[in-house]
Scaffold this active site. Structure first.
Site, short mmCIF file in Angstrom:
data_model
loop_
_atom_site.label_atom_id
_atom_site.label_comp_id
_atom_site.label_asym_id
_atom_site.label_seq_id
_atom_site.Cartn_x
_atom_site.Cartn_y
_atom_site.Cartn_z
N SER A 147 0.87 -1.19 0.00
CA SER A 147 0.00 0.00 0.00
C SER A 147 0.89 1.22 0.00
CB SER A 147 -0.88 0.00 1.26
OG SER A 147 -1.51 1.25 1.45
N TYR A 159 -1.99 0.25 10.70
CA TYR A 159 -1.99 -0.20 9.30
C TYR A 159 -0.70 0.20 8.61
CZ TYR A 159 -3.66 -0.83 4.50
OH TYR A 159 -3.82 -1.22 3.19
#
Length: 258
Positions: free
Chosen positions: A143, A156
């Site tokens: 990501s 995250y």
């Protein structure tokens, strides 16, 4: 540059987190590119339905229920393969958006287990089969969170930084073997489940992530990028590819038409 057809020894592609979103879209596109796809996820009904869809479209697919954080189950799964050509480590996800000061350690732990340890488990278990193919590819779907921080994303971000470092280190360690390591790092992607899961099923909060953004990335956009990278000629390694919608300049700079 032409798309390279998979060789006979490397035409099996394992996709984790294939029950929805980027994983399901990637499975469809790899099947269309000539790979026999092995769909893994925890939800049997979803991957069974996807396998049937792919077969009806003329592709080849097998569904296998698997929790990537269960190492014993992963090792058992790996015994089914003498060679494989592609492993797409897509299983992951985000939980919560609390600041570091009040973040839930259980959420952080779960994100690390899924995004990092799950990727480690599958990669370790299948690396011999990838090497044996003579033309293997490991894909890590990380990501943009793995390359830059933002407020409310600590857990995250930490997990996706771990996934990035795993890919980068593996590439250094196995250079000279017939296995490529590709990292695909998407930015804002609108799927049916990612934001909804992150916010505990709160549909309003999930929708607000994309408020005013005309065209976030779709799962198909990311799957198309993964398939493109995988189908480059064997000597071409796409080390890292970051993709964002045009409206997103960084993790914290997004153009919104409100």
């Amino acid at each position: 540059m032409a798309t390279a057809a998979p060789s006979a020894a490397s035409r099996v592609a394992v996709v984790t987190g294939a029950s929805s979103g980027i994983g399901a879209a990637t499975a469809r596109q790899l099947a269309a590119a000539g790979y026999r796809v092995v769909l893994t996820a925890r939800r049997r009904d979803r991957i069974d339905a996807l396998a049937e869809e792919i077969e009806k479209a003329g592709g080849q697919a097998t569904a296998y229920v698997l929790d990537v954080t269960d190492r014993a189950a992963v090792d058992e799964f790996a015994t089914a393969f003498r060679t494989i050509g592609v492993l797409v480590n897509n299983a992951g996800g985000a939980l919560g958006a609390d600041p570091v000061a009040t973040g839930d350690p259980a959420d952080w732990r779960q994100m690390y287990e899924t995004n990092v340890i799950g990727t480690l488990n599958l990669t370790q278990a299948l690396l011999p089969a990838l090497t044996a193919s003579g033309d293997g590819t490991v894909v890590v779907v990380s990501s943009t969170a793995g390359h830059g921080t933002y407020e409310g994303g600590g857990g995250y971000v930490a997990a996706k930084h771990g996934a990035h470092v795993l890919a980068e280190t593996l590439r250094l360690e196995i250079v000279g073997t017939p296995v490529r390591v590709i990292e695909i790092a998407p930015g804002m992607v609108r799927t049916d489940e990612f934001a909804l899961t992150r916010f505990g099923g709160d549909a309003a909060k999930a929708a607000s992530v994309y408020d005013g953004v005309a065209e976030p990335l779709t799962a198909d956009d990311v799957a198309d990028t993964i398939t493109w990278a995988v189908t480059r000629p064997s000597h071409v390694n796409v080390d890292l590819l970051v993709l964002r919608p045009r409206a997103q300049a960084s993790n914290t700079k997004v153009h919104r038409e409100l």
